[in-house]
Design a protein around this motif. Structure first.
Motif, PDB file in Angstrom:
ATOM      1  N   UNK A  20       0.875  -0.990  -0.091  1.00 57.32           N
ATOM      2  CA  UNK A  20      -0.045   0.064  -0.044  1.00 57.32           C
ATOM      3  C   UNK A  20       0.822   1.081   0.046  1.00 57.32           C
ATOM      4  N   UNK A  21       0.450   2.338  -0.574  1.00 56.77           N
ATOM      5  CA  UNK A  21       1.397   3.553  -0.840  1.00 56.77           C
ATOM      6  C   UNK A  21       1.310   4.180   0.687  1.00 56.77           C
ATOM      7  N   UNK A  22       2.434   4.825   0.881  1.00 56.75           N
ATOM      8  CA  UNK A  22       2.712   5.489   1.964  1.00 56.75           C
ATOM      9  C   UNK A  22       1.666   6.572   2.361  1.00 56.75           C
ATOM     10  N   UNK A  31      -4.023   9.280  10.056  1.00 58.09           N
ATOM     11  CA  UNK A  31      -3.142  10.234  10.099  1.00 58.09           C
ATOM     12  C   UNK A  31      -3.346  11.182   8.542  1.00 58.09           C
ATOM     13  N   UNK A  32      -3.079  12.243   8.917  1.00 58.26           N
ATOM     14  CA  UNK A  32      -3.017  13.420   7.394  1.00 58.26           C
ATOM     15  C   UNK A  32      -1.892  12.785   6.775  1.00 58.26           C
ATOM     16  N   UNK A  33      -1.958  13.003   5.454  1.00 51.00           N
ATOM     17  CA  UNK A  33      -0.707  12.769   4.509  1.00 51.00           C
ATOM     18  C   UNK A  33       0.187  13.750   4.261  1.00 51.00           C
ATOM     19  N   UNK A  34       0.285  14.685   5.371  1.00 50.30           N
ATOM     20  CA  UNK A  34       1.369  15.680   5.206  1.00 50.30           C
ATOM     21  C   UNK A  34       2.742  14.948   5.239  1.00 50.30           C
ATOM     22  N   UNK A  35       3.472  16.033   4.959  1.00 51.07           N
ATOM     23  CA  UNK A  35       5.111  15.519   4.909  1.00 51.07           C
ATOM     24  C   UNK A  35       5.423  15.439   6.047  1.00 51.07           C
TER      25      UNK A  35
END
Length: 142
Positions: A20-22, A31-35
Motif C-alpha cells: 500500500x502506498x505511504x 493520520x493526515x498525509x502531510x510531509x
C-alpha cells in the motif's frame, strides 16, 4: 524484532510492506498525509519493521506450521552463502511450493473429495509353468 510499540506505526509498517502506498497507509491509520507524517517512514525502527515484514513474507509467512519451519531452514541455508547451502535452500523452497499447492487444492475441494485416492492396481503375476523333475531333466538335463 517484534511488533512496534506504537500500534499505529505497526499498522503503517504492515500496510506499506504489503504494498500500500505511504499516503494511503497514513489515511488508513487516521493520520493526515502531510510531509511531517511521511517522516514516520524514515524512522529506523519503522524501516526495520517494514523490512522484517517483507522478508518474512518472502520466506513463507502465512504458511502452515511445517512449511514455516521449512522456510526458516531455507532462509538459514541461503544465509550460509555456500553452493551447498543455496542448493539446500532451493530444494526446501520447492518443497514449500509443493506443500502450498497441495494444501490449497485440498482446501478448495469439497469434504467428500478429500478421501484417499483409490490404490493402484497390483501388478498381475503370471506364474511360470511348473515342470516335473523328469520333464526338466529331459528338456534341460545333460
Amino acid at each position: 524484532m517484534a511488533a512496534l510499540k506504537n500500534p499505529r506505526h505497526e499498522a503503517l509498517a504492515q500496510a506499506v510492506a504489503a504494498g500500500i502506498s505511504k499516503k494511503e497507509a497514513l489515511k488508513g491509520a487516521e493520520y493526515s498525509s502531510s510531509n511531517g507524517n511521511l517522516a514516520i517512514f524514515k524512522r529506523d525502527e519503522v524501516k526495520a519493521r517494514m523490512e522484517e515484514i517483507r522478508e518474512a513474507a518472502d520466506w513463507g509467512a502465512g504458511l502452515d506450521q511445517a512449511s514455516q519451519k521449512l522456510a526458516e531452514l531455507a532462509r538459514r541455508s541461503a544465509d550460509l552463502g555456500t553452493a551447498v547451502g543455496l542448493l539446500g535452500a532451493g530444494k526446501l523452497v520447492v518443497e514449500i511450493a509443493k506443500r502450498r499447492d497441495r494444501l490449497e487444492v485440498a482446501a478448495s475441494r469439497p469434504a467428500t473429495a478429500l478421501e484417499a485416492p483409490a490404490p493402484e492396481a497390483a501388478p498381475v503375476f503370471i506364474p511360470l509353468p511348473q515342470l516335473s523333475v523328469e520333464v526338466w531333466k529331459l528338456k534341460y538335463g545333460r
